[in-house]
Design a protein around this motif. Structure first.
Motif, PDB file in Angstrom:
ATOM      1  N   SER A  82      37.937  44.567  53.067  1.00 52.05           N
ATOM      2  CA  SER A  82      37.338  45.887  52.818  1.00 52.05           C
ATOM      3  C   SER A  82      36.620  46.000  51.488  1.00 52.05           C
ATOM      4  CB  SER A  82      38.416  46.973  52.890  1.00 52.05           C
ATOM      5  OG  SER A  82      38.817  47.208  54.204  1.00 52.05           O
ATOM      6  N   GLN A  83      37.197  45.395  50.432  1.00 48.74           N
ATOM      7  CA  GLN A  83      36.658  45.600  49.096  1.00 48.74           C
ATOM      8  C   GLN A  83      35.240  45.060  48.926  1.00 48.74           C
ATOM      9  OE1 GLN A  83      39.360  43.792  49.886  1.00 48.74           O
ATOM     10  NE2 GLN A  83      39.668  42.024  48.539  1.00 48.74           N
ATOM     11  N   PHE A  84      34.816  44.093  49.731  1.00 51.57           N
ATOM     12  CA  PHE A  84      33.487  43.524  49.558  1.00 51.57           C
ATOM     13  C   PHE A  84      32.391  44.532  49.918  1.00 51.57           C
ATOM     14  CE2 PHE A  84      36.088  39.858  49.233  1.00 51.57           C
ATOM     15  CZ  PHE A  84      35.392  38.996  48.409  1.00 51.57           C
ATOM     16  N   ALA A  85      32.659  45.421  50.867  1.00 45.51           N
ATOM     17  CA  ALA A  85      31.687  46.459  51.195  1.00 45.51           C
ATOM     18  C   ALA A  85      31.581  47.477  50.070  1.00 45.51           C
ATOM     19  CB  ALA A  85      32.084  47.153  52.497  1.00 45.51           C
ATOM     20  N   PHE A  86      32.694  47.830  49.446  1.00 47.57           N
ATOM     21  CA  PHE A  86      32.667  48.768  48.322  1.00 47.57           C
ATOM     22  C   PHE A  86      31.941  48.156  47.125  1.00 47.57           C
ATOM     23  CE2 PHE A  86      36.166  50.413  50.870  1.00 47.57           C
ATOM     24  CZ  PHE A  86      35.932  51.776  50.837  1.00 47.57           C
ATOM     25  N   TYR A  87      32.111  46.863  46.935  1.00 40.84           N
ATOM     26  CA  TYR A  87      31.399  46.162  45.864  1.00 40.84           C
ATOM     27  C   TYR A  87      29.893  46.240  46.103  1.00 40.84           C
ATOM     28  CZ  TYR A  87      30.114  42.110  42.900  1.00 40.84           C
ATOM     29  OH  TYR A  87      29.554  41.267  41.960  1.00 40.84           O
ATOM     30  N   ALA A  88      29.464  45.952  47.331  1.00 40.25           N
ATOM     31  CA  ALA A  88      28.033  46.016  47.646  1.00 40.25           C
ATOM     32  C   ALA A  88      27.499  47.426  47.462  1.00 40.25           C
ATOM     33  CB  ALA A  88      27.786  45.525  49.069  1.00 40.25           C
ATOM     34  N   VAL A 140      37.642  50.387  35.040  1.00 37.31           N
ATOM     35  CA  VAL A 140      38.472  49.696  36.012  1.00 37.31           C
ATOM     36  C   VAL A 140      38.048  48.231  36.086  1.00 37.31           C
ATOM     37  CG1 VAL A 140      38.998  51.736  37.393  1.00 37.31           C
ATOM     38  CG2 VAL A 140      36.950  50.429  37.910  1.00 37.31           C
ATOM     39  N   TYR A 141      39.038  47.357  36.308  1.00 35.79           N
ATOM     40  CA  TYR A 141      38.730  45.937  36.459  1.00 35.79           C
ATOM     41  C   TYR A 141      39.770  45.293  37.369  1.00 35.79           C
ATOM     42  CZ  TYR A 141      42.571  44.478  33.348  1.00 35.79           C
ATOM     43  OH  TYR A 141      43.811  44.252  32.798  1.00 35.79           O
ATOM     44  N   CYS A 142      39.449  44.102  37.893  1.00 35.09           N
ATOM     45  CA  CYS A 142      40.407  43.302  38.653  1.00 35.09           C
ATOM     46  C   CYS A 142      40.191  41.846  38.260  1.00 35.09           C
ATOM     47  CB  CYS A 142      40.285  43.563  40.149  1.00 35.09           C
ATOM     48  SG  CYS A 142      38.624  43.345  40.830  1.00 35.09           S
ATOM     49  N   ARG A 143      39.938  40.947  39.219  1.00 36.93           N
ATOM     50  CA  ARG A 143      39.636  39.567  38.858  1.00 36.93           C
ATOM     51  C   ARG A 143      38.146  39.285  38.923  1.00 36.93           C
ATOM     52  NH1 ARG A 143      39.586  34.000  41.266  1.00 36.93           N
ATOM     53  NH2 ARG A 143      39.448  35.028  43.296  1.00 36.93           N
ATOM     54  N   LEU A 144      37.486  39.745  39.995  1.00 37.10           N
ATOM     55  CA  LEU A 144      36.045  39.533  40.150  1.00 37.10           C
ATOM     56  C   LEU A 144      35.293  40.846  40.354  1.00 37.10           C
ATOM     57  CD1 LEU A 144      35.745  36.330  42.369  1.00 37.10           C
ATOM     58  CD2 LEU A 144      34.696  36.672  40.141  1.00 37.10           C
ATOM     59  N   SER A 145      35.990  41.950  40.315  1.00 33.39           N
ATOM     60  CA  SER A 145      35.501  43.337  40.408  1.00 33.39           C
ATOM     61  C   SER A 145      35.341  43.862  41.821  1.00 33.39           C
ATOM     62  CB  SER A 145      34.206  43.564  39.601  1.00 33.39           C
ATOM     63  OG  SER A 145      33.064  43.059  40.247  1.00 33.39           O
ATOM     64  N   HIS A 146      35.661  43.066  42.847  1.00 39.85           N
ATOM     65  CA  HIS A 146      35.607  43.603  44.212  1.00 39.85           C
ATOM     66  C   HIS A 146      36.652  44.706  44.412  1.00 39.85           C
ATOM     67  CE1 HIS A 146      34.100  39.361  44.655  1.00 39.85           C
ATOM     68  NE2 HIS A 146      33.073  40.065  45.088  1.00 39.85           N
ATOM     69  N   ARG A 147      37.886  44.398  44.062  1.00 39.53           N
ATOM     70  CA  ARG A 147      38.951  45.396  44.228  1.00 39.53           C
ATOM     71  C   ARG A 147      38.717  46.621  43.344  1.00 39.53           C
ATOM     72  NH1 ARG A 147      44.057  41.529  43.258  1.00 39.53           N
ATOM     73  NH2 ARG A 147      42.492  40.419  42.004  1.00 39.53           N
ATOM     74  N   SER A 148      38.158  46.406  42.165  1.00 48.86           N
ATOM     75  CA  SER A 148      37.958  47.545  41.259  1.00 48.86           C
ATOM     76  C   SER A 148      36.863  48.482  41.757  1.00 48.86           C
ATOM     77  CB  SER A 148      37.657  47.065  39.849  1.00 48.86           C
ATOM     78  OG  SER A 148      36.529  46.237  39.799  1.00 48.86           O
ATOM     79  N   THR A 149      35.884  47.975  42.513  1.00 50.63           N
ATOM     80  CA  THR A 149      34.863  48.875  43.048  1.00 50.63           C
ATOM     81  C   THR A 149      35.419  49.737  44.177  1.00 50.63           C
ATOM     82  OG1 THR A 149      34.016  47.094  44.473  1.00 50.63           O
ATOM     83  CG2 THR A 149      32.882  47.452  42.383  1.00 50.63           C
TER      84      THR A 149
END
Length: 290
Positions: free
Chosen positions: A96-102, A246-255
């Motif tokens: 799911s997080q990759f769509a929020f990142y985009a 906000v941050y995570c490891r690569l920013s996908h989860r944080s978005t």
């Protein structure tokens, strides 16, 4: 007050599987799969019916540097899949997080006609809705000349860089949220799945509060009800009136957390540190807590 572009009222910002199933053949909507991995590299082999598929880096990044491309290149890459500039994008991820990142990257570029499918591919499959074989992933086009530029003014403040964070450590007006797991936060590992690659050191940014990504989702990768999300934020001691990074490891989860905070919980000033732990954990001289 939020500075994000306004969403078209008729199309939900967070689309349910049922809503998308009803609008799957709407000519004004394009469904875009944002893949964490390509099929040959362990990625999904099925897609939502009619979806156009992109690997996340090949849609969003410049091919020669760790930087986002601008609106011109994003539109050219989408156009290569037959997606016109007036179409409304419904993004979904195999995670799911990759769509929020985009979505976050598109917003920074000033492209606002974007929604996200709640639950992504996992939620869609749980509802036994139509899929097709994932036959092709659209290749990246080179960045347009002069395309690496400042984002649209309305969205320029949704990203924070490492130097800005370093300068703000200890500043009580900024709350820093770590969106990773408890184990990553405590320095037991670097990666989300037991791995220890991606940064030289483990731990968290000093002063960061833990607001774990996994707690925001249900068993089908859909966002939890707003009442539950609000309770989680309250339990974590978060303040919607404070400036937030906000941050995570690569920013996908944080978005994904950025979406939850800004669109569902009313936080007015949230920025993503997209370098996240991959950058911070390898910075010479950057302080770390564990």
């Amino acid at each position: 007050m939020s500075t994000l572009p306004q969403q078209t009222a008729a199309i939900p910002l967070l689309a349910s599987s049922a809503w998308l199933a009803r609008h799957l053949h709407d000519p004004h909507i394009s469904v875009i799969a944002i893949l964490s991995r390509k099929p040959g590299d362990g990625g999904p082999t099925v897609a939502i019916e009619g979806a156009h598929a992109f690997h996340w880096k090949e849609l969003l990044w410049d091919e020669r540097q760790r930087q986002f491309v601008g609106a011109d290149t994003l539109r050219r890459r989408l156009a290569s899949a037959g997606v016109g500039p007036q179409q409304h994008l419904v993004l979904y991820g195999d995670h799911s997080q990759f769509a929020f990142y985009a979505r976050w990257v598109l917003l920074r570029a000033g492209i606002a006609n974007v929604s996200v499918l709640d639950g992504g591919l996992r939620g869609w499959l749980a509802d036994a809705l139509p899929t097709q074989a994932l036959a092709a992933v659209h290749a990246a086009l080179p960045a347009a000349g002069g395309d690496l530029q400042q984002p649209a003014r309305a969205t320029a403040d949704i990203r924070i860089g490492r130097d800005q964070l370093l300068q703000r450590l200890g500043d009580d007006s900024l709350q820093i949220l770590d969106i990773r797991s408890q184990e990553e936060y405590d320095g037991q590992r670097v990666g989300p799945d037991g791995g220890n690659h991606g940064a030289e050191r483990a731990g968290h940014i000093p002063g960061a509060r833990l607001f774990p990504f996994a707690s925001l989702l249900d068993e089908h990768s859909r966002l939890r009800p707003v009442e539950e999300l609000r309770a989680l934020a309250s339990a974590a001691g978060l303040d919607a009136q404070r400036e937030t990074a906000v941050y995570c490891r690569l920013s996908h989860r944080s978005t994904l957390a950025f979406f939850v905070l800004t669109e569902l919980l009313g936080f007015g000033n949230v920025r993503v540190y997209d370098g996240s732990w991959t950058e911070w954990g390898s910075l010479v001289g950057a302080p770390i807590a564990a």
